[in-house]
Design a protein around this motif. Structure first.
Motif, PDB file in Angstrom:
ATOM      1  N   LEU A  56      27.033  28.558  21.819  1.00 23.08           N
ATOM      2  CA  LEU A  56      28.186  27.941  21.173  1.00 23.08           C
ATOM      3  C   LEU A  56      27.711  26.737  20.380  1.00 23.08           C
ATOM      4  O   LEU A  56      27.222  25.755  20.943  1.00 23.08           O
ATOM      5  N   VAL A  57      27.856  26.797  19.049  1.00 24.08           N
ATOM      6  CA  VAL A  57      27.413  25.715  18.168  1.00 24.08           C
ATOM      7  C   VAL A  57      28.495  24.652  18.033  1.00 24.08           C
ATOM      8  O   VAL A  57      28.212  23.445  18.074  1.00 24.08           O
ATOM      9  N   GLY A  58      29.743  25.089  17.845  1.00 22.68           N
ATOM     10  CA  GLY A  58      30.831  24.147  17.679  1.00 22.68           C
ATOM     11  C   GLY A  58      32.169  24.845  17.772  1.00 22.68           C
ATOM     12  O   GLY A  58      32.252  26.076  17.670  1.00 22.68           O
ATOM     13  N   LYS A  59      33.236  24.071  17.972  1.00 21.88           N
ATOM     14  CA  LYS A  59      34.581  24.631  17.998  1.00 21.88           C
ATOM     15  C   LYS A  59      35.563  23.541  17.602  1.00 21.88           C
ATOM     16  O   LYS A  59      35.278  22.345  17.723  1.00 21.88           O
ATOM     17  N   PHE A  80      34.316  31.313   3.408  1.00 20.18           N
ATOM     18  CA  PHE A  80      33.737  31.361   2.073  1.00 20.18           C
ATOM     19  C   PHE A  80      33.207  29.971   1.755  1.00 20.18           C
ATOM     20  O   PHE A  80      33.929  28.976   1.878  1.00 20.18           O
ATOM     21  N   GLY A  81      31.932  29.908   1.367  1.00 22.44           N
ATOM     22  CA  GLY A  81      31.340  28.606   1.103  1.00 22.44           C
ATOM     23  C   GLY A  81      31.297  27.778   2.372  1.00 22.44           C
ATOM     24  O   GLY A  81      30.877  28.251   3.426  1.00 22.44           O
ATOM     25  N   ILE A 104      33.603  23.692   7.526  1.00 19.13           N
ATOM     26  CA  ILE A 104      32.522  24.090   8.439  1.00 19.13           C
ATOM     27  C   ILE A 104      31.153  23.739   7.855  1.00 19.13           C
ATOM     28  O   ILE A 104      30.142  24.340   8.209  1.00 19.13           O
ATOM     29  N   SER A 105      31.126  22.750   6.960  1.00 16.52           N
ATOM     30  CA  SER A 105      29.843  22.353   6.361  1.00 16.52           C
ATOM     31  C   SER A 105      28.883  21.845   7.431  1.00 16.52           C
ATOM     32  O   SER A 105      27.664  21.984   7.292  1.00 16.52           O
ATOM     33  N   GLU A 599      24.746  26.980   3.603  1.00 22.11           N
ATOM     34  CA  GLU A 599      24.066  26.860   2.312  1.00 22.11           C
ATOM     35  C   GLU A 599      22.551  26.975   2.425  1.00 22.11           C
ATOM     36  O   GLU A 599      21.867  27.221   1.432  1.00 22.11           O
ATOM     37  N   THR A 600      22.010  26.852   3.641  1.00 23.62           N
ATOM     38  CA  THR A 600      20.568  27.006   3.837  1.00 23.62           C
ATOM     39  C   THR A 600      20.177  28.446   4.138  1.00 23.62           C
ATOM     40  O   THR A 600      18.991  28.758   4.247  1.00 23.62           O
ATOM     41  N   GLY A 601      21.168  29.323   4.316  1.00 26.28           N
ATOM     42  CA  GLY A 601      20.892  30.712   4.673  1.00 26.28           C
ATOM     43  C   GLY A 601      20.920  30.977   6.165  1.00 26.28           C
ATOM     44  O   GLY A 601      20.711  32.109   6.599  1.00 26.28           O
ATOM     45  N   GLU A 602      21.181  29.931   6.980  1.00 31.78           N
ATOM     46  CA  GLU A 602      21.278  30.118   8.428  1.00 31.78           C
ATOM     47  C   GLU A 602      22.553  30.919   8.743  1.00 31.78           C
ATOM     48  O   GLU A 602      23.626  30.629   8.231  1.00 31.78           O
ATOM     49  N   GLN A 603      22.391  31.917   9.602  1.00 36.22           N
ATOM     50  CA  GLN A 603      23.510  32.812   9.890  1.00 36.22           C
ATOM     51  C   GLN A 603      24.212  32.420  11.187  1.00 36.22           C
ATOM     52  O   GLN A 603      23.580  32.123  12.193  1.00 36.22           O
TER      53      GLN A 603
END
Length: 621
Positions: A56-59, A80-81, A104-105, A599-603
């Motif tokens: 879990l990264v964030g919520k 998107f973005g 979600i930046s 934006e870095t390509g991390e999925q």
């Protein structure tokens, strides 16, 4: 010992989508249930927390300005973005619904942009189906286009033109959305005229055709349930309906005669994928199975069938546990793998019990029918059945003479609650309401009625057979007059058949337009608890809902499994297997699932929790 139960009637509805209501009211306040799937409360009523190969990264919770809380507030998710978009559903109250905008930046700390909330019109809500696409080939619009669907709040009378269809928004600046077109869709009615508002839309999917440079959107029409409507939205301020006759049963014969319970055939959801020189729509057609269409040219007569699946005679997950029963059907949502060689489909089923209804006497003895229980009456379950002869009591809108056993009631004139109260007062111990004289008399209704006795709904064909009318057929039931008297014996009981689960198919999709392909089932997958009667109640809804294929791997997919959480599976020619899972402390209630890259390509994998908001995950396998 195996239990053989073939051709059972299901408790689903044929005239409405089971996951968002039970049909339309004859008059305001009649009492048609809207369907409500609430999650657990506190430390009881959910599966244990788990985090296996999932981080879990964030919520972030959404804000419900109505003050009614978030239980059931959130529906689908897209991204998107640097922004995610969550639809606001009709629960816990159908107020201030629309689309929540989430920044979600920073995936570890997602935040809601409350000032950017996208509202639906009063009396409407957004649910299944939201999408954002960048449009740059149109001479009419350049930027990021968001589309959401519109359905009408339960009990609401649609306010003129401000209801139904889809709404299109310019979200090029996500913090300042601008409306482009509101409530557009299919305005035609069965009489051939035009209504002031388009039909309610359950879901939609848009795509831009690189060959003709046009942008289209396909709609799931709630009111013409078997149709797939397609709009040309190249000019998003002036959408044009280009196909209103795509009934897959009538045009391509995707329904199947056996097992006989697979009668709820309608459009539910779709995806569109470019494959070589063609655009392929994988359509989920409920009891009609999973269908692949060529929609390169979406006009009437130009769409062709690539392949379609059929359900087997026996439910695979139940058979694996020694229980022989026909499959539920319920093809809900699906996606093709990146290499187009596989398709994963999700069969949604909110009820782990199947209602088995059969006529026991008269000219129709031995025939089965669908019986849908009222929401708050005594449920058909273990130890509770309806059995014996029925007594026809008309519409039960006035006090009835004393009676015993089961009352058979015709819909109409008064509310479902009034009918239930009348038969209870007369001394009946069960009630069956059947559909009244109408064009859609074969449709089901979920009744909002409360009482201490079993109270179920059947369509008109079943009702006339219960009255012992000789020679009645589905073709004649809607126009046949109700006799004054009659009544046969019936038995209505339930049997455990598990929650909804997942199917894996091998697919062959030729890259040239016009060529047929194939679809073949390889395997099924279910969360183990979903097939265990011990988890039939008290643990939330253990059905699968949606699938998102990993765009970078031809062997990995992510499943939103409501109260069974997020599931990660590996798939291939040898089958499908779970390799990861996540359920939060206190449980989850996931509706949507989406793969997103920063934006870095991390999925990452995003999931929408119905009772909270947005979850952001990193997959570790």
């Amino acid at each position: 010992m195996a239990i053989l139960t073939l051709g059972l009637a299901t408790a689903g509805s044929s005239g409405a989508h089971p996951d968002h209501g039970g049909g339309r009211e004859d008059f305001p306040g009649e009492g048609v249930a809207d369907g409500s799937y609430k999650q657990h409360d506190g430390d009881e009523g959910h599966l244990p927390a788990v985090s296996r190969n999932v981080t879990l990264v964030g919520k972030a919770a959404v804000t419900n300005p109505s003050g009614a809380g978030n239980t059931g507030r959130v529906a689908d998710v897209t991204a998107f973005g640097d922004y995610a978009y969550l639809t606001a559903f009709r629960e816990p109250t159908c107020e201030n619904t629309g689309v929540h905008v989430m920044d979600i930046s920073d995936p570890a700390h997602p935040t809601e942009v409350t000032s950017a909330f996208i509202p639906t019109s009063d009396g409407s809500y957004a649910g299944e189906g939201i999408q954002v696409e960048h449009i740059d080939d149109s001479p009419f619009f350049h930027g990021d286009l968001l589309i959401h669907q519109n359905e009408t709040c339960p009990g609401e009378t649609p306010p003129g033109a401000n209801s139904g269809g889809i709404s299109l928004w310019d979200v090029t600046d996500p913090r300042s959305p601008k409306p482009l077109a509101m409530h557009v869709g299919d305005f035609t009615n069965t009489a051939g005229g035009l209504d002031p508002a388009p039909n309610q839309t359950h879901s939609m999917r848009m795509w831009t055709n690189v060959f003709d440079k046009k942008t289209y959107v396909a709609l799931v029409d709630d009111e013409e349930a078997t149709d797939v409507d397609i709009l040309d939205i190249t000019d998003p301020r002036n959408p044009v309906l280009v196909n209103d006759g795509l009934d897959l049963g009538a045009v391509f014969g995707v329904d199947q005669a056996a097992p006989t319970n697979l009668t709820s055939v309608f459009s539910h959801d779709m995806m569109i994928t470019k494959v070589g020189r063609r655009y392929v729509m994988n359509m989920n057609y409920w009891d009609g199975g999973y269908v692949m269409l060529d929609v390169t040219d979406p006009r009437p007569g130009k769409v062709s069938l690539i392949a379609e699946s059929d359900y087997a005679a026996l439910d695979e997950e139940r058979s694996a546990r020694g229980h022989e029963i026909s499959p539920e059907g319920n093809a809900h949502q699906s996606e093709l793998s990146p290499n187009r060689k596989f398709l994963i489909g999700t069969d949604e089923d909110f009820s782990p019990f199947r209602i088995v209804a059969k006529i026991d006497s008269g000219p129709h003895a031995g025939t089965e029918y669908t019986a849908t229980p009222a929401t708050d009456s005594k449920q058909i379950g273990e130890g509770t059945t309806i059995s014996g002869a029925v007594t026809f009591v008309g519409d039960a809108c006035a006090p009835l003479p004393a009676g015993t056993g089961t009352a058979l009631v015709e819909r109409g004139t008064c509310t479902f609650q009034a009918k239930l109260d009348a038969i209870i007062a007369a001394g009946y111990t069960a009630g069956i309401v059947f559909q009244n004289h109408r064009d859609d008399c074969l449709s089901q209704v979920s009744m909002a009625a409360a009482g201490p006795i079993p109270f179920v709904f059947a369509n008109r064909f079943a009702g006339l057979r219960l009255l012992g009318v000789p020679g009645v057929t589905e073709a004649t039931a809607c126009t046949m007059t109700t006799p004054a008297t009659g009544g046969e014996s019936t038995t209505v009981k339930s049997v455990f058949d598990g929650w909804g689960y997942v199917r894996l198919f091998a697919t062959d999709v030729p890259t040239k337009p016009g060529k047929a392909g194939s679809i073949r089932q390889i395997d099924t997958y279910a969360v183990s608890e979903s097939q265990d009667p011990a988890y039939a109640g008290g643990f939330g809804d253990l059905s699968v809902h949606e699938v998102a294929m990993d765009p970078e791997n031809n062997n990995t997919a992510y499943l939103s499994y409501y109260a069974a959480g997020l599931r990660v599976v590996k798939y291939g020619k040898n089958g499908i297997q779970e390799v990861g899972a996540f359920i939060d402390e206190g449980g989850n209630n996931f509706w949507g699932v989406e793969v997103w890259k920063d934006e870095t390509g991390e999925q990452y994998v995003l999931a929408s929790d119905r009772d909270h908001g947005l979850y952001v995950f990193h997959i570790d396998c």
